[in-house]
Write a protein that holds these residues in place. Structure first.
Motif, short mmCIF file in Angstrom:
data_model
loop_
_atom_site.label_atom_id
_atom_site.label_comp_id
_atom_site.label_asym_id
_atom_site.label_seq_id
_atom_site.Cartn_x
_atom_site.Cartn_y
_atom_site.Cartn_z
N GLY A 9 -12.85 0.11 -3.19
CA GLY A 9 -12.06 -0.04 -4.41
C GLY A 9 -10.63 -0.39 -4.04
O GLY A 9 -10.39 -1.36 -3.32
N ASP A 10 -9.66 0.43 -4.50
CA ASP A 10 -8.25 0.17 -4.17
C ASP A 10 -7.78 1.05 -3.00
O ASP A 10 -6.58 1.18 -2.77
CB ASP A 10 -7.36 0.36 -5.40
N LEU A 11 -8.72 1.65 -2.26
CA LEU A 11 -8.36 2.51 -1.13
C LEU A 11 -8.69 1.85 0.20
O LEU A 11 -9.75 1.25 0.37
CB LEU A 11 -9.09 3.86 -1.22
N TRP A 12 -7.76 1.98 1.14
CA TRP A 12 -7.92 1.49 2.50
C TRP A 12 -8.02 2.72 3.40
O TRP A 12 -7.09 3.50 3.49
CB TRP A 12 -6.72 0.62 2.85
N ARG B 187 -3.47 3.57 -0.78
CA ARG B 187 -3.87 3.02 -2.08
C ARG B 187 -3.11 1.72 -2.32
O ARG B 187 -1.89 1.66 -2.16
CB ARG B 187 -3.56 4.00 -3.20
N LYS B 188 -3.83 0.69 -2.74
CA LYS B 188 -3.21 -0.61 -3.02
C LYS B 188 -2.32 -0.51 -4.25
O LYS B 188 -2.73 0.03 -5.28
CB LYS B 188 -4.31 -1.66 -3.26
N ILE B 189 -1.07 -0.99 -4.13
CA ILE B 189 -0.16 -0.95 -5.27
C ILE B 189 0.22 -2.35 -5.74
O ILE B 189 0.87 -2.48 -6.76
CB ILE B 189 1.10 -0.08 -4.99
N ASP B 190 -0.16 -3.37 -5.01
CA ASP B 190 -0.04 -4.75 -5.52
C ASP B 190 -0.86 -5.70 -4.69
O ASP B 190 -1.25 -5.44 -3.61
CB ASP B 190 1.42 -5.19 -5.65
N TRP C 260 0.84 -1.20 0.00
CA TRP C 260 0.00 0.00 0.00
C TRP C 260 0.87 1.24 0.00
O TRP C 260 1.93 1.26 0.64
CB TRP C 260 -0.88 0.01 1.25
N ILE D 158 -12.48 -0.88 3.15
CA ILE D 158 -11.87 -0.92 1.83
C ILE D 158 -12.91 -0.40 0.84
O ILE D 158 -14.05 -0.87 0.83
CB ILE D 158 -11.46 -2.36 1.45
#
Length: 116
Positions: free
Chosen positions: A93-96, A113-116, A11, A91
C-alpha cells in the motif's frame, strides 16, 4: 523494459527497530520524526528526536534484486560515511518496509509511509 521505481517521492518515518549491544531498541513517531526524499538517483533524510535535530544524511542508491542499495555520502554520522548498505524492501500500500541484515543478524528494520 524499465520498471517504475516504487520508492520515488517523499516518505515519513513510522517506526523502527535497531540492533544494540544488549539486543534491540525501538523508535516510533512522534518521538522520532523523519522525512526521507527519494529521487531517481539519490536519497536524503533529516530526523528529529523529541523536536530536536538528531540525524541527517544521504547519497546515491540503486535498486537491485529487491534491494535498496545505498551509499552514504554525506551526513552527521561519521561511521556511515562511504558505507554501502543493501536493504531488503517491500511496498505494501503506502508503506515501505525495509530491513538490513549483516552476517545473518538483523541490524535495523524500518517502516515509512508515503506522503507524496
Amino acid at each position: 523494459m524499465v520498471i517504475a521505481n516504487p520508492l520515488l517521492g517523499s516518505w515519513e518515518f513510522v517506526e523502527g527497530k535497531y540492533a544494540v549491544e544488549q539486543g534491540y531498541v525501538t523508535a516510533k513517531a512522534p518521538e522520532l520524526t523523519s522525512v526521507k526524499l527519494i529521487t531517481a538517483t539519490h536519497f536524503n533524510y533529516i530526523t528529529q528526536k523529541n523536536g530536536q535535530f538528531h540525524y541527517a544524511g544521504g547519497g546515491q542508491y540503486t535498486l537491485k534484486n529487491q534491494q535498496f542499495v545505498e551509499t552514504f555520502a554525506y551526513g552527521n554520522i561519521e561511521s556511515l560515511l562511504g558505507k554501502t548498505m543493501a536493504f531488503d524492501y517491500k511496498i505494501e500500500g503506502d508503506l515501505w518496509h525495509h530491513s538490513l541484515t549483516e552476517n545473518g543478524k538483523l541490524v535495523e528494520a524500518e517502516v515509512w509511509r508515503k506522503i507524496d
